[in-house]
Design a protein around this motif. Structure first.
Motif, PDB file in Angstrom:
ATOM      1  N   ILE A 317      71.302 -62.982 -68.994  1.00 51.36           N
ATOM      2  CA  ILE A 317      69.897 -63.231 -68.641  1.00 51.36           C
ATOM      3  C   ILE A 317      69.021 -62.187 -69.317  1.00 51.36           C
ATOM      4  O   ILE A 317      69.297 -60.989 -69.194  1.00 51.36           O
ATOM      5  CB  ILE A 317      69.709 -63.145 -67.104  1.00 51.36           C
ATOM      6  CG1 ILE A 317      70.694 -64.103 -66.409  1.00 51.36           C
ATOM      7  CG2 ILE A 317      68.267 -63.408 -66.695  1.00 51.36           C
ATOM      8  CD1 ILE A 317      71.048 -63.699 -65.002  1.00 51.36           C
ATOM      9  N   ASP A 318      67.973 -62.635 -69.988  1.00 53.67           N
ATOM     10  CA  ASP A 318      67.121 -61.690 -70.725  1.00 53.67           C
ATOM     11  C   ASP A 318      65.658 -61.984 -70.389  1.00 53.67           C
ATOM     12  O   ASP A 318      65.219 -63.136 -70.404  1.00 53.67           O
ATOM     13  CB  ASP A 318      67.376 -61.870 -72.232  1.00 53.67           C
ATOM     14  CG  ASP A 318      66.621 -60.849 -73.062  1.00 53.67           C
ATOM     15  OD1 ASP A 318      67.286 -59.982 -73.673  1.00 53.67           O
ATOM     16  OD2 ASP A 318      65.366 -60.900 -73.086  1.00 53.67           O
ATOM     17  N   VAL A 319      64.926 -60.919 -70.030  1.00 48.18           N
ATOM     18  CA  VAL A 319      63.514 -61.106 -69.665  1.00 48.18           C
ATOM     19  C   VAL A 319      62.711 -61.460 -70.925  1.00 48.18           C
ATOM     20  O   VAL A 319      62.886 -60.848 -71.985  1.00 48.18           O
ATOM     21  CB  VAL A 319      62.936 -59.841 -69.000  1.00 48.18           C
ATOM     22  CG1 VAL A 319      61.491 -60.061 -68.572  1.00 48.18           C
ATOM     23  CG2 VAL A 319      63.809 -59.430 -67.804  1.00 48.18           C
ATOM     24  N   GLY A 361      69.010 -52.441 -70.637  1.00 50.99           N
ATOM     25  CA  GLY A 361      67.614 -52.761 -70.923  1.00 50.99           C
ATOM     26  C   GLY A 361      67.087 -53.803 -69.962  1.00 50.99           C
ATOM     27  O   GLY A 361      67.174 -53.661 -68.747  1.00 50.99           O
ATOM     28  N   GLU A 362      66.540 -54.928 -70.518  1.00 53.24           N
ATOM     29  CA  GLU A 362      65.991 -55.979 -69.662  1.00 53.24           C
ATOM     30  C   GLU A 362      66.938 -57.169 -69.615  1.00 53.24           C
ATOM     31  O   GLU A 362      66.526 -58.289 -69.468  1.00 53.24           O
ATOM     32  CB  GLU A 362      64.587 -56.419 -70.114  1.00 53.24           C
ATOM     33  CG  GLU A 362      64.279 -56.252 -71.573  1.00 53.24           C
ATOM     34  CD  GLU A 362      65.030 -57.203 -72.499  1.00 53.24           C
ATOM     35  OE1 GLU A 362      66.178 -56.860 -72.853  1.00 53.24           O
ATOM     36  OE2 GLU A 362      64.471 -58.260 -72.864  1.00 53.24           O
ATOM     37  N   GLU A 363      68.245 -56.850 -69.731  1.00 51.30           N
ATOM     38  CA  GLU A 363      69.254 -57.908 -69.704  1.00 51.30           C
ATOM     39  C   GLU A 363      70.196 -57.737 -68.508  1.00 51.30           C
ATOM     40  O   GLU A 363      70.580 -56.633 -68.157  1.00 51.30           O
ATOM     41  CB  GLU A 363      70.080 -57.881 -70.994  1.00 51.30           C
ATOM     42  CG  GLU A 363      69.236 -58.289 -72.203  1.00 51.30           C
ATOM     43  CD  GLU A 363      69.899 -57.972 -73.531  1.00 51.30           C
ATOM     44  OE1 GLU A 363      71.088 -57.617 -73.528  1.00 51.30           O
ATOM     45  OE2 GLU A 363      69.195 -58.062 -74.550  1.00 51.30           O
ATOM     46  N   PHE A 364      70.498 -58.893 -67.899  1.00 49.32           N
ATOM     47  CA  PHE A 364      71.388 -58.904 -66.732  1.00 49.32           C
ATOM     48  C   PHE A 364      72.524 -59.878 -66.989  1.00 49.32           C
ATOM     49  O   PHE A 364      72.412 -60.755 -67.850  1.00 49.32           O
ATOM     50  CB  PHE A 364      70.613 -59.338 -65.479  1.00 49.32           C
ATOM     51  CG  PHE A 364      69.469 -58.407 -65.144  1.00 49.32           C
ATOM     52  CD1 PHE A 364      69.672 -57.320 -64.301  1.00 49.32           C
ATOM     53  CD2 PHE A 364      68.195 -58.616 -65.674  1.00 49.32           C
ATOM     54  CE1 PHE A 364      68.625 -56.452 -64.004  1.00 49.32           C
ATOM     55  CE2 PHE A 364      67.147 -57.760 -65.374  1.00 49.32           C
ATOM     56  CZ  PHE A 364      67.350 -56.665 -64.528  1.00 49.32           C
TER      57      PHE A 364
END
Ligand code: GH3
Ligand code: MG
Ligand code: MG
Length: 449
Positions: A317-319, A361-364
Motif C-alpha cells: 500500500i502506497d500513499v 516511508g509512506e508504504e505499508f
C-alpha cells in the motif's frame, strides 16, 4: 627374719602378693628395700635388688617437683621421728618404670618405728590420668567449637534454621530479626505452618517431604511472615541431615535470605526486556509492526505456503502524492497523516492472523495467510475505502483528499517461493495501480511454475 615366725612370713608374702596394689617394704635401720609384691613388679618392672637403698628409688622420679614432694612427705617422719605409727599422706607422683615408660601413681606410705619397717603402696592411675587429660581436652575443644559455631551463627547475615522433623529442638539464628522482625524466641514460639504465606504452604510441604525422604539439598522460595503481619519473599536452601544411628534424614538445616530486592530487580528486568522486544518490533512513528517483524513473518509464511492448503496473499500500500502532501501541509502533518492511514489499514484488516506493518516511508504491507485472490481483492477495497473515509484534505491531489494505491498478489498453494518473489510481484501490481490513476487496486497473481 623381719616377718617373725616362718609360717607368718609365708602367709604375709602370699597375702601381699595377692594385693591389687603395688607394695614395697623397707627396713628402717639399714634403709633397704627388702620386699616388692607381685603387683609392684607388674606396675614398674622392678624386682628386689634393683635398688640398694630406699633413697635410690627417688632417682626414678623424673620430675623435680615429684621428688621434692615425696621427700617432704616421707621426711616429715625423719625430721621429727616418733615411736607411733606414721602415715605418709597420699600423693600423686610420676615414676619411671624399668622399661623407660613413665606412670602416674597414687602413692601412700606407713612407717612403724617400733617394728623398724616402712611400707609404701602404689596404685597405677596412669589410665585414669590419661582419661582425665583426654576428657579435659575434649571438653576444652567442645567449648571452643561451641564458641566458634555460636560466633558463626550469631554473625551470619543469613537466617539459619535447624528443624528436626519431629519438631523438637528447633533453632533459628539471630539474623531472623533482620529478615522477619521477630526475635529468636518470638520466632520459635510460632507454629512452623504459620510462618509461610497460606498460598505457599503446599509447595513448602512438598519440599520438606522430599528432604525427609532422602538426604538432599533443595532451594525453594516462599513468602515468610513478618512481625508487622506482612509477608516478605525469601529463598531457603535446605539440606537434610542424618540421624547418626539410623542414617535416615532426621531434620534439615536451611539458610534463609530475603529476596524481595532480587525479585524486584528480576521483575524490573523482565519488564525492561518486554519493553525492549516490543520496541524492537514496533514502528516508532505509527506504533504498528515494523519492517523487521514483517520480514520474519514473510519468511515464515513463505516457507509454510508450499505445505499449506491455502494461499498466501500480500498487499503493498502506497500513499498517493505524499511528497506533495508534505510539501503543502508540512512534515509534521505528514507524520500524523501516516499514523491515521496506519490505523485505517489496521481497522480494515479484520483477521488476527493478518499482519499490518509499515514497509518504509509512506508504504505499508498487509500479509494475509490463508487468503486467496478473491479475499485479497475484498481486503484491498476495504482498505481503499477506509483511507479515503478518513477524509484527510490533500489540496494538491486530484480528489482533494489523501488516498492510497494498492498492489496485491497471491501465491498458489504448493509453490515454494523465495521471500522476495511476493514483494516484487506486489510492487509490480502497485506500479500498475499508480499508472491506472491511483486510489485503486491492482492484482497480479504468481503463476504456478
Ligand atoms: P506516488 O503517488 O507516486 O506514490 O507519489 P509520492 O509522492 O507518494 O511518492 P514518492 O515516493 O515520490 O514520495 C514519498 C514521500 O513520502 C517522500 C517522503 O518525503 C515522504 N515520506 C516518507 N516517509 C515519511 C515520514 O515518515 N514522514 C513524512 N512526513 N513523510 C515521509
Ligand atoms: Mg512510495
Ligand atoms: Mg506514494
Amino acid at each position: 627374719m623381719f616377718f617373725g615366725p616362718t609360717q607368718d612370713e609365708r602367709s604375709l608374702t602370699i597375702a601381699l602378693n595377692a594385693m591389687p596394689v603395688g607394695i614395697s617394704w623397707a627396713t628402717l635401720d639399714d634403709q633397704k628395700i627388702v620386699f616388692m609384691n607381685r603387683k609392684f613388679t607388674e606396675i614398674f618392672g622392678y624386682v628386689v635388688g634393683d635398688f640398694a637403698l630406699i633413697t635410690d628409688w627417688i632417682a626414678f622420679y623424673p620430675y623435680e617437683e615429684d621428688r621434692a614432694l615425696a621427700s617432704a612427705r616421707w621426711g616429715e617422719f625423719f625430721t621429727a621421728p616418733s615411736s607411733d605409727e606414721f602415715l605418709v599422706q597420699a600423693m600423686e607422683l610420676r615414676i619411671r618404670c624399668k622399661n623407660g615408660t613413665i606412670k602416674t601413681i597414687l602413692h601412700h606410705g606407713v612407717i612403724l618405728p617400733d617394728a623398724g619397717w616402712a611400707l609404701a603402696t602404689f596404685i597405677d592411675i596412669s589410665d585414669r590420668k590419661r582419661d582425665e587429660v583426654f576428657l579435659r581436652e575434649a571438653a576444652r575443644q567442645a567449648r571452643e567449637n561451641q564458641a566458634i559455631y555460636k560466633t558463626l551463627l550469631d554473625h551470619s547475615p543469613e537466617m539459619i534454621i535447624l528443624s528436626p522433623f519431629d519438631r523438637s529442638r528447633r533453632y533459628v539464628s539471630p539474623a531472623v530479626v533482620n529478615v522477619t522482625g521477630f526475635t529468636q524466641a518470638e520466632y520459635l514460639a510460632i507454629r512452623p505452618d504459620d510462618i509461610p504465606h497460606p498460598d505457599d504452604i503446599a509447595a513448602m510441604q512438598v519440599a520438606i517431604a522430599d528432604l525427609r525422604l532422602s538426604a538432599a539439598t533443595l532451594a525453594f522460595r516462599y513468602r515468610a511472615l513478618r512481625k508487622d503481619g506482612s509477608y516478605t519473599w525469601v529463598e531457603a536452601v535446605a539440606t537434610s541431615y542424618l540421624d547418626p544411628q539410623t542414617q535416615r534424614p532426621a531434620g534439615f538445616v536451611a539458610t534463609v535470605r530475603d529476596i524481595s530486592d532480587v525479585l524486584e530487580r528480576e521483575r524490573a528486568l523482565a519488564s525492561e526486556r518486554r519493553m525492549l522486544t516490543e520496541a524492537a518490533s514496533r514502528d516508532e512513528l505509527t506504533g504498528i509492526a515494523n519492517r523487521r517483524v514483517f520480514n520474519q513473518a514473510l519468511a515464515r509464511e513463505a516457507s509454510r505456503v508450499s505445505r499449506a492448503s491455502r494461499e498466501l496473499s500480500l498487499l503493498l500500500i502506497d500513499v498517493d502524492h505524499f511528497k506533495l502532501y508534505n510539501d503543502t501541509s508540512g512534515h509534521v502533518a505528514g507524520d500524523s497523516c501516516l499514523c491515521a492511514v496506519a490505523q485505517a489499514i489496521l481497522g480494515a484488516v479484520g483477521r488476527t492472523n493478518d499482519l499490518v506493518a509499515r514497509f518504509g516511508g509512506e508504504e505499508f504491507v498487509v500479509l494475509a495467510p490463508s487468503t486467496e485472490a478473491e479475499g485479497a481483492v475484498v481486503l484491498a477495497h476495504r482498505i481503499l475505502h477506509a483511507v479515503a473515509g478518513l477524509n484527510i484534505p490533500h489540496p494538491a491531489a486530484r480528489r482533494g483528499i489523501v488516498t492510497v494505491s494498492i498492489g496485491g498478489t497471491t501465491s498458489p498453494v504448493g509453490v515454494r517461493l523465495d521471500d522476495t518473489a511476493l514483494i516484487e510481484q506486489a510492487d509490480r501490481a502497485l506500479y500498475l495501480a499508480k499508472a491506472n490513476g491511483r486510489n485503486t487496486f491492482c492484482f497480479l497473481p504468481i503463476e504456478a511454475l
